[in-house]
Design a protein around this motif. Structure first.
Motif, mmCIF file in Angstrom:
data_model
loop_
_atom_site.group_PDB
_atom_site.id
_atom_site.type_symbol
_atom_site.label_atom_id
_atom_site.label_comp_id
_atom_site.label_asym_id
_atom_site.label_seq_id
_atom_site.Cartn_x
_atom_site.Cartn_y
_atom_site.Cartn_z
ATOM 1 N N ARG A 122 1.064 -1.085 -0.220
ATOM 2 C CA ARG A 122 0.204 -0.019 -0.103
ATOM 3 C C ARG A 122 0.618 1.291 0.285
ATOM 4 N N ALA A 123 1.519 1.085 0.801
ATOM 5 C CA ALA A 123 2.556 2.555 0.863
ATOM 6 C C ALA A 123 4.005 2.215 -0.111
ATOM 7 N N CYS A 124 3.879 2.899 -1.451
ATOM 8 C CA CYS A 124 4.951 1.896 -2.512
ATOM 9 C C CYS A 124 5.551 2.865 -2.739
ATOM 10 N N SER A 125 6.473 3.059 -3.471
ATOM 11 C CA SER A 125 7.550 3.808 -4.038
ATOM 12 C C SER A 125 6.975 4.147 -5.132
ATOM 13 N N GLU A 126 7.423 6.044 -5.338
ATOM 14 C CA GLU A 126 7.457 5.937 -7.191
ATOM 15 C C GLU A 126 7.884 5.238 -7.508
ATOM 16 N N MET A 152 -4.883 0.808 -1.633
ATOM 17 C CA MET A 152 -3.922 1.826 -1.688
ATOM 18 C C MET A 152 -3.149 2.097 -2.254
ATOM 19 N N PRO B 360 8.999 11.787 -0.324
ATOM 20 C CA PRO B 360 8.568 10.179 -1.144
ATOM 21 C C PRO B 360 10.060 8.993 -0.899
ATOM 22 N N ASP B 361 10.846 9.027 -0.086
ATOM 23 C CA ASP B 361 11.920 8.028 -0.181
ATOM 24 C C ASP B 361 11.501 6.656 0.894
ATOM 25 N N ARG B 362 10.925 6.022 -0.422
ATOM 26 C CA ARG B 362 10.267 5.330 0.603
ATOM 27 C C ARG B 362 11.376 3.943 1.549
ATOM 28 N N CYS B 365 11.228 6.100 4.922
ATOM 29 C CA CYS B 365 9.995 6.600 4.894
ATOM 30 C C CYS B 365 9.208 5.002 5.272
ATOM 31 N N SER B 366 8.108 4.524 6.360
ATOM 32 C CA SER B 366 7.069 4.059 5.466
ATOM 33 C C SER B 366 5.961 3.926 6.298
ATOM 34 N N CYS B 367 5.536 5.269 6.697
ATOM 35 C CA CYS B 367 4.246 5.847 6.570
ATOM 36 C C CYS B 367 3.121 5.774 6.120
ATOM 37 N N SER B 368 1.945 5.630 6.376
ATOM 38 C CA SER B 368 0.859 5.515 4.784
ATOM 39 C C SER B 368 0.852 5.831 3.910
ATOM 40 N N PRO B 369 0.174 5.882 3.532
ATOM 41 C CA PRO B 369 -0.775 7.109 2.651
ATOM 42 C C PRO B 369 -1.963 7.782 3.530
#
Lengths: 391, 514
Positions: A122-126, A152, B360-362, B365-369
């Motif tokens: 759900r929390a994916c990268s670009e 999402m 947006p550095d995943r 960052c593991s924050c949910s949308p």
């Protein structure tokens, strides 16, 4: 055994609590139809299903008005199908723990067309956003039905892309089909209803709950021929779906990421376990040509090679002003910040020139602004149905 | 005997003349004060009585009545002590009445008869000058503050005895009026602050800060923790154009009213830079109190209001900013009337893009949308729409940190800013505007004509970026400043494109789902 007249009774049968799916099926086989079960004498039921079950059936008859309840369902424009019906999806019927009843809006995935589940974090990268879009739209263009969880992140993005490319997509919910969850995907939910379907095994009005989601994952994989994983963390819901897919004998492909990214861990562990590698939507098409779909490989491959990941080289970038061309040449499919691009142009331009050029490129449709920066815009290609269906 | 002394009161940042009347008459001895007085003004009675006694003046055993007129405006503050005392002396014929004709005085009295500093000397002296007075008496500590106003003699006196001496020899007073050397004060401001040369990388934000400083455009910086947002904000004062005397007087007036001018500092001549903590209350931000005093927003007038960790501010506090940002002033309504304080400040905000700060550095960052949305939506759409420039600070590379210092220093940037400043001064001569950001829609049409090419581009941008009318004008205003930095008379496409780039950033975050 088609639904028809028996369907209201089957709807009742589905909703009897305390009786398992196996017993319901054996009752159907013994008595022939759900109506027969409804009208059967208590002794007959006791003989066929045992005393406890017969009691449950008698109880359920008391507060269930067969026709009124079914009419209510129809008024909500919710369709219903039941295990054993002719319109029950064939693929789903094969799995060990197929749901007895299935509610849907729109329509069900066609058994004659290939279906692919695209799932991921759900929390994916670009990167994930890009790949999900790419796979969603390219597979849809090839006439493949995209199955996913309407969540999402990867799920929603791939479905969105598939629908935007004119394909069909099906959202499998962990709540009633009349409940939109997550709420922010409302537009996608509505679009799926028109251009595909919303499917759930839970009766209408069921509120989303954590415990309902893992079981719905088996339907996602169950309705598909093949499962593609794009970005998953270790120990994620995506990997639960993968486990179910493997139990159901579905092929699983994963999209590689960077080994340093935590979002690649899930996919990399799948590779270690022997999952297939999908570096392009074409890999999916190739894998699908196994289970009986004759894919016109030659044409698809030819068209695919031209389109997939090639961006929009055909557009005359020669006509761009020098600065914009310089910036455009540094753009990639993954987003870059103006500052990174400025460095990549060898600092020949000033930062303000790079920023100006980026806005111009966006206006002209060559670039796209994403949270992480600017990237090359991939134009949607013309509809490309490269799949022939085996009758 | 009847006697009267002129003094000044403050309402908001404006001053009005006050007449302090005293009558001493036969009757039961007593001391009465009237005229809609606040409690601290009423207490003047005791201070004046004791101060007079300790300064060596015996109060007659008569009935003393004091009226402070106009009697229908609420009075507050301790500045009426001196005029009341002098009016009594005058009615006792200790000081000649003629001496009071063209004189205005304010000051607080100590019990020992010494004069103590008060708030609002600057606006009162300005008012006195405007009303045609020749001289003013103020407490010694406020002397320099008053002396800033040219064309009026301001005497800073130390005690009541000195005031009496002054008045007795009013034709040739034995005192020198306070003097200030404005040039010297303005030169003092050139002390060295932190410099832009300290900042590695961050080309985009540096450029954004330069434009913000040149045209006074509000700036919002978004970026991960430790990327240098606060560092950049702290260096913005070093590239702001110096204040003109007129601006300096405006700012000093606010500080004077707030009682924040120090004795050594007769004038605020450096642009204010205020950085309130995010726990600040609504009243502290906008101004407040029963009779409102200026808040942080007004205290950073003509300067920078830096709001670090913007998302941590209370939402209600932030929403207060909306109207002042548009109107460049704060209006505070109280039962005693409406008070208006100027608030034309450059708002610089800094914030992280998500709760952990790394989106947006995943990898970090593991924050949910959902969490990211909730975090970003602490900044309301209308507030965001009012930010002219939104710039992203990126994580600094190790390569950039290691670089030998090749970053531009504040001096070079300031030179460009000054160029833009001169363009703006020429443009806005006689209009009352000073910066591009001050333009309203009518002025944008007048001063920022666009060519056909440019108009077409703005139309495209308007529809493709889903702009509001306000945002549309803001892009043009920022483009005007960018053109000014190049001393270009025309706004070119590239100027508009760069300006639009700073507005695209916000839709990248807040419009992720669009």
């Amino acid at each position: 055994m088609s639904g028809g007249k028996d369907r209201p009774y089957r709807y009742w049968l589905t909703n009897i609590r305390g009786i398992g799916k196996k017993r319901k099926i054996s009752l159907l086989q013994k008595l022939g139809s759900a109506e027969e079960i409804f009208r059967a004498e208590q002794e007959v039921l006791q003989k066929a299903a045992g005393e406890a079950a017969a009691g449950k059936i008698r109880e359920s008859k008391k507060d269930w008005d067969i026709l009124a309840e079914y009419e209510k369902l129809c008024r909500q424009k919710i369709n219903f199908t039941c295990y054993g019906d002719t319109d029950y999806p064939k693929r789903l019927a094969e799995i060990p723990d197929a749901p007895f009843g299935l509610y849907y809006q729109g329509h069900l995935p066609s058994d004659r067309m290939p279906a692919v589940a695209v799932i991921g974090a759900r929390a994916c990268s670009e990167y994930g956003v890009y790949v999900a879009r790419e796979f969603g739209s390219k597979l849809a263009e090839a006439g493949i039905q995209i199955i996913s969880g309407l969540a999402m992140g990867i799920d929603g993005i791939s479905q969105e892309a598939a629908l935007a490319a004119g394909g069909e997509s099906f959202g499998i919910l962990g709540c009633g089909v009349d409940v939109c969850y997550p709420k922010c995907n409302r537009h996608l939910y509505e679009k799926c209803r028109r251009q595909g379907g919303i499917v759930s095994e839970y009766p209408p009005g069921t509120k989303p709950a954590a415990a309902l989601f893992p079981p719905r994952n088996r339907i996602i994989s169950g309705l598909s021929d093949l499962v593609v994983v794009i970005e998953a963390r270790e120990k994620s819901g995506t990997l639960i779906t993968v486990d179910m897919a493997l139990e159901q004998g579905r092929e699983v492909l994963a999209v590689p990421g960077r080994i340093t990214d935590s979002l690649s861990r899930g996919c990399n562990s799948l590779f270690r376990q022997g999952a297939g590698v999908a570096v392009s939507p074409l890999d999916i098409l190739e894998a699908l040509s196994g289970p009986g779909y004759h894919i016109n490989m030659e044409e698809t491959l030819k068209k695919g090679r031209e389109n997939v990941f090639s961006g929009m080289e055909s557009i005359p970038i020669r006509e761009l002003p020098a600065q914009e061309k310089q910036v455009y040449e540094q753009l990639e499919v993954l987003p870059r910040t103006p500052e990174e691009l400025w460095q990549k142009t060898g600092m020949a331009l000033t930062i303000q020139e790079v920023m100006g050029a980026l806005v111009e490129l966006c206006l002209k449709g060559f670039a796209e602004a994403r949270p992480e920066g600017y990237c090359k815009k991939i134009l949607a290609t013309k509809k490309n149905k490269g799949i022939m269906v085996d009758d | 005997m009847y006697s009267t002394v002129i003094s000044g009161g403050i309402r908001g940042i404006y001053s009005y003349l006050v007449q302090v009347e005293v009558d001493t008459a036969q009757g039961l001895p007593g001391f009465e004060m009237v005229g809609y007085l606040g409690s601290e003004v009423k207490e003047a009675k005791e201070r004046v009585r004791v101060a007079l006694k300790n300064a060596g003046f015996a109060i007659p055993a008569e009935r003393i009545t004091v009226n402070i007129s106009p009697a229908d405006i609420p009075k507050e503050g301790t500045a009426y002590d001196l005029p009341v005392a002098v009016a009594i002396l005058s009615s006792m014929e200790i000081v000649p009445r003629e001496s009071l004709g063209h004189l205005l005085m304010i000051g607080e009295l100590g019990l020992n008869g010494e004069l103590r500093p008060v708030r609002g000397v600057l606006p009162v002296v300005r008012k006195a000058k405007a009303a045609g007075f020749k001289s003013c008496i103020v407490p010694k500590e406020n002397g320099k503050e008053g002396a800033v106003v040219e064309g009026i003699e301001v005497y800073g006196l130390g005690c009541l005895q000195e005031v009496a001496d002054f008045l007795r020899q009013y034709k040739a007073p034995p005192f020198e009026p306070a003097q200030v050397d404005l040039e010297k004060i303005f030169r003092q401001q050139e002390e060295k602050g932190p410099d832009f040369a300290d900042i590695q990388g961050q080309k985009e934000v540096r450029r954004a800060a330069e434009i913000a400083a040149a045209g006074f455009h509000h700036l919002l910086m978004i970026g991960p923790p430790g990327s240098g947002k606060t560092m950049i904000a702290k260096r913005i004062p070093s590239i702001l154009p110096p204040m003109s005397l007129e601006e300096s007087l405006e700012v000093s007036t606010i500080y004077s009213v707030a009682g924040l001018l120090k004795e050594k500092q007769s004038l605020v001549c450096k642009r204010p830079f205020l950085s309130p903590h995010h726990t600040i209350s609504e009243h502290a931000l906008a101004g407040g109190g029963k009779i409102p005093r200026p808040g942080v927003l007004s205290l950073s007038h003509r300067g920078v209001l830096f709001l670090d960790e913007l998302t941590e501010f209370k939402r209600t506090t932030l929403e207060i900013l909306r109207q002042p940002i548009e109107d460049k002033e704060v209006q505070i309504a109280r039962s005693s009337g409406t008070f208006t304080y100027p608030a034309s400040c450059l708002i610089v905000g800094a914030m992280n893009p998500c709760p952990c700060g790394y989106y947006p550095d995943r990898n970090h960052c593991s924050c949910s949308p959902w969490e990211i949305d909730r975090y970003l939506h602490k900044i309301s759409g209308p507030l965001l729409d009012r930010m002219d420039i939104v710039a992203e600070a990126k994580k600094v590379d190790i390569a950039e940190l290691g670089n030998e210092n090749d970053a531009e220093g504040s001096r070079e940037i300031l030179e460009r800013v000054m160029r833009a400043r001169r363009m703006q001064q020429k443009r806005f001569q006689g209009t009352g505007l000073s910066f591009n950001a001050d333009m309203g829609p009518a002025q944008v049409r007048k001063y920022c004509p666009l060519g056909t090419q440019q108009q077409k581009m703005m139309q495209q941008l308007f529809s493709s970026m889903n702009l509001s009318a306000r945002a549309y004008h803001k892009i043009i205003k920022v483009a005007r400043t960018i053109a000014d930095l190049e001393e270009s008379g025309e706004i070119e496409r590239r100027h508009l494109a760069e300006a639009a780039c700073y507005r695209r950033t916000d839709s990248k975050y807040w419009g992720r789902h669009r």
